[in-house]
Design an enzyme around this catalytic site. Structure first.
Site, PDB file in Angstrom:
ATOM      1  N   GLY A 159       0.867  -1.185   0.000  1.00  0.00           N
ATOM      2  CA  GLY A 159       0.000   0.000   0.000  1.00  0.00           C
ATOM      3  C   GLY A 159       0.901   1.232   0.000  1.00  0.00           C
ATOM      4  N   ARG A 160       0.367   2.344   0.518  1.00  0.00           N
ATOM      5  CA  ARG A 160       1.155   3.595   0.548  1.00  0.00           C
ATOM      6  C   ARG A 160       2.448   3.423   1.326  1.00  0.00           C
ATOM      7  NH1 ARG A 160      -3.646   4.588   2.116  1.00  0.00           N
ATOM      8  NH2 ARG A 160      -5.092   5.595   0.696  1.00  0.00           N
ATOM      9  N   ILE A 161       2.332   2.854   2.533  1.00  0.00           N
ATOM     10  CA  ILE A 161       3.516   2.778   3.397  1.00  0.00           C
ATOM     11  C   ILE A 161       4.516   1.759   2.854  1.00  0.00           C
ATOM     12  CG2 ILE A 161       4.353   2.333   5.751  1.00  0.00           C
ATOM     13  CD1 ILE A 161       1.542   3.255   6.746  1.00  0.00           C
ATOM     14  N   ARG A 182      -0.820  -9.989  -2.458  1.00  0.00           N
ATOM     15  CA  ARG A 182      -1.874 -10.811  -3.085  1.00  0.00           C
ATOM     16  C   ARG A 182      -1.812 -10.772  -4.614  1.00  0.00           C
ATOM     17  NH1 ARG A 182      -6.951  -8.506  -0.123  1.00  0.00           N
ATOM     18  NH2 ARG A 182      -5.655  -6.683  -0.434  1.00  0.00           N
ATOM     19  N   THR A 241       5.669  -2.831  11.599  1.00  0.00           N
ATOM     20  CA  THR A 241       5.046  -1.553  11.997  1.00  0.00           C
ATOM     21  C   THR A 241       3.572  -1.569  11.594  1.00  0.00           C
ATOM     22  OG1 THR A 241       5.727  -0.579   9.890  1.00  0.00           O
ATOM     23  CG2 THR A 241       7.146  -0.135  11.787  1.00  0.00           C
ATOM     24  N   SER A 242       3.024  -2.772  11.311  1.00  0.00           N
ATOM     25  CA  SER A 242       1.637  -2.827  10.835  1.00  0.00           C
ATOM     26  C   SER A 242       0.673  -3.049  11.999  1.00  0.00           C
ATOM     27  CB  SER A 242       1.490  -3.886   9.744  1.00  0.00           C
ATOM     28  OG  SER A 242       1.784  -5.183  10.218  1.00  0.00           O
ATOM     29  N   ARG A 243       0.354  -4.296  12.293  1.00  0.00           N
ATOM     30  CA  ARG A 243      -0.471  -4.625  13.452  1.00  0.00           C
ATOM     31  C   ARG A 243       0.135  -5.871  14.097  1.00  0.00           C
ATOM     32  NH1 ARG A 243      -2.015  -0.206  13.320  1.00  0.00           N
ATOM     33  NH2 ARG A 243      -4.155   0.600  13.219  1.00  0.00           N
ATOM     34  N   GLU A 272      -1.520  -5.658  22.582  1.00  0.00           N
ATOM     35  CA  GLU A 272      -1.127  -4.340  23.093  1.00  0.00           C
ATOM     36  C   GLU A 272      -2.058  -3.867  24.191  1.00  0.00           C
ATOM     37  OE1 GLU A 272      -0.399  -1.184  20.174  1.00  0.00           O
ATOM     38  OE2 GLU A 272       0.509  -2.737  18.943  1.00  0.00           O
ATOM     39  N   HIS A 290       4.311   1.359  19.710  1.00  0.00           N
ATOM     40  CA  HIS A 290       3.375   1.774  18.658  1.00  0.00           C
ATOM     41  C   HIS A 290       3.508   3.279  18.363  1.00  0.00           C
ATOM     42  CE1 HIS A 290      -0.573   0.322  16.604  1.00  0.00           C
ATOM     43  NE2 HIS A 290       0.026   1.259  15.877  1.00  0.00           N
TER      44      HIS A 290
HETATM   45  C1  DGY Z   1      -2.344   3.698  12.297  1.00  0.00           C
HETATM   46  O1  DGY Z   1      -2.603   4.852  11.948  1.00  0.00           O
HETATM   47  O2  DGY Z   1      -3.024   2.733  11.957  1.00  0.00           O
HETATM   48  C2  DGY Z   1      -1.130   3.512  13.152  1.00  0.00           C
HETATM   49  O3  DGY Z   1      -1.001   2.236  13.609  1.00  0.00           O
HETATM   50  C3  DGY Z   1      -1.070   4.541  14.245  1.00  0.00           C
HETATM   51  O4  DGY Z   1      -0.763   5.728  13.664  1.00  0.00           O
END
Ligand code: DGY
Length: 324
Positions: A159-161, A182, A241-243, A272, A290
């Site tokens: 995606g963007r990130i 995917r 850095t996602s979930r 979390e 986070h």
């Molecule tokens: C989001 O925006 O989903 C990040 O996990 C927190 O900024």
């Protein structure tokens, strides 16, 4: 005849850049600065609200929407991820859901590299070593780690990130980038940075560093578990850095402990704010609470975007960034 103002329930203090956009347009309720409202508190906090502005730690389901009442029009999440919101329940109640895409891309991408370089170059371990008075003399093999330049970076989720992380890796560090999303191919990105779409298995086996950028869905929960970790190179570094639940955290802690992979950089955790206690003892993991999007710029822009979504919807206009 004066009309009564709509209530906007902001579950925690957000930056003033967003708050000040509400001016005196609404009846504003702002939650605490330092803790997440408990489920029962949340139910009474949102009562009567036309808009709820929650954080990612607030679970917004049908019960919460019903507790707000029939006048609820929008839930404007202060995050790009929206796994904390029950979209089906919102749809059923004709409540609009929005998120904050775009404005935190740079911050999170920078943080992914902050974690990667910290793990690779053993920054936290080095700092502890120095503070403990262990630095006695310069030695050729003291605290060695992998160089980033020329290595293969595997991106899961383009995606963007994920795309921005791919660009920084290729253009900034001269990495070869492969990605999995995917079966999606991004020909522009391929051309721009010489990236290549690959299978998940190829990402796992061929990458020196793997960075996760998928949303949390039933399909991505535990996408990385014991088997996937064992498939990675022994020298691999995993960045998340996602979930948190995208990774089986207990399996990851075991893999780090037994050197199945070289290291990990984690900004998110499976349960979390708790995290697997075994991680605490390991030097080959660097963890942050986070805070990947925690730049002044990103957090201000997130507040502005969430506020603008609310202002638009309560004025009877279309939201800016609706989640469907
Ligand atoms: C989001 O925006 O989903 C990040 O996990 C927190 O900024």
């Amino acid at each position: 005849m004066s009309q009564s103002k709509s209530t906007v329930a902001v579950t925690n203090k957000i930056p003033d850049a967003g708050i000040k956009l509400f001016q005196d347009k609404f009846e504003l309720k702002i939650g605490p600065t330092d803790r997440t409202l408990k489920a029962a508190e949340l139910l009474s906090f949102v009562k009567g609200a036309a808009a709820i502005l929650p954080l990612l730690g607030n679970k917004i389901d049908g019960r919460v929407m019903d507790a707000a009442g029939k006048q609820l029009k929008i839930v404007a999440n202060y995050a790009v991820g929206y796994d904390n919101i029950d979209l089906a329940a919102a749809k059923k109640r004709k409540v609009i859901v929005t998120n904050t895409p775009g404005v935190l891309t740079e911050a999170v991408a920078e943080h992914a590299f902050t974690l990667l370089t910290a793990v690779a170059r053993r920054i936290v371990e080095s700092d502890k070593f120095l503070r403990a008075g262990k630095y006695k003399s310069w030695m050729p093999e003291l605290l060695l780690g992998p160089q980033l330049q020329g290595k293969t970076l595997g991106i899961i989720g383009l995606g963007r990130i994920g795309s921005r992380v791919a660009e920084i890796g290729a253009l900034g560090y001269g990495m070869k980038v492969i990605y999995f999303d995917r079966g999606k191919k991004d020909r522009e990105l391929d051309k721009k940075i010489g990236a290549e779409a690959a299978s998940l298995r190829k990402i796992l086996t061929a990458s020196d560093f793997i960075s996760l950028h998928v949303p949390l869905t039933p399909q991505t929960r535990h996408l990385i578990g014991r088997v996937e970790l064992a498939t990675m190179k022994k020298s691999a570094i995993l960045i998340n850095t996602s979930r948190g639940p995208v990774v089986d955290e207990v399996a990851l802690a075991a893999a780090l402990q037994h050197k199945v992979i070289w290291g990990a950089g984690l900004d998110v955790f499976e349960f979390e704010p708790q995290f697997t206690p075994a991680l605490k003892k390991l030097d080959n993991v660097v963890m942050t609470p986070h805070t990947a999007s925690a730049t002044h710029e990103a957090r201000d822009e997130m507040a502005i975007l969430a506020a603008k979504n609310i202002i638009s919807v309560l004025a009877g206009q279309a939201p800016l960034t609706e989640v469907k």
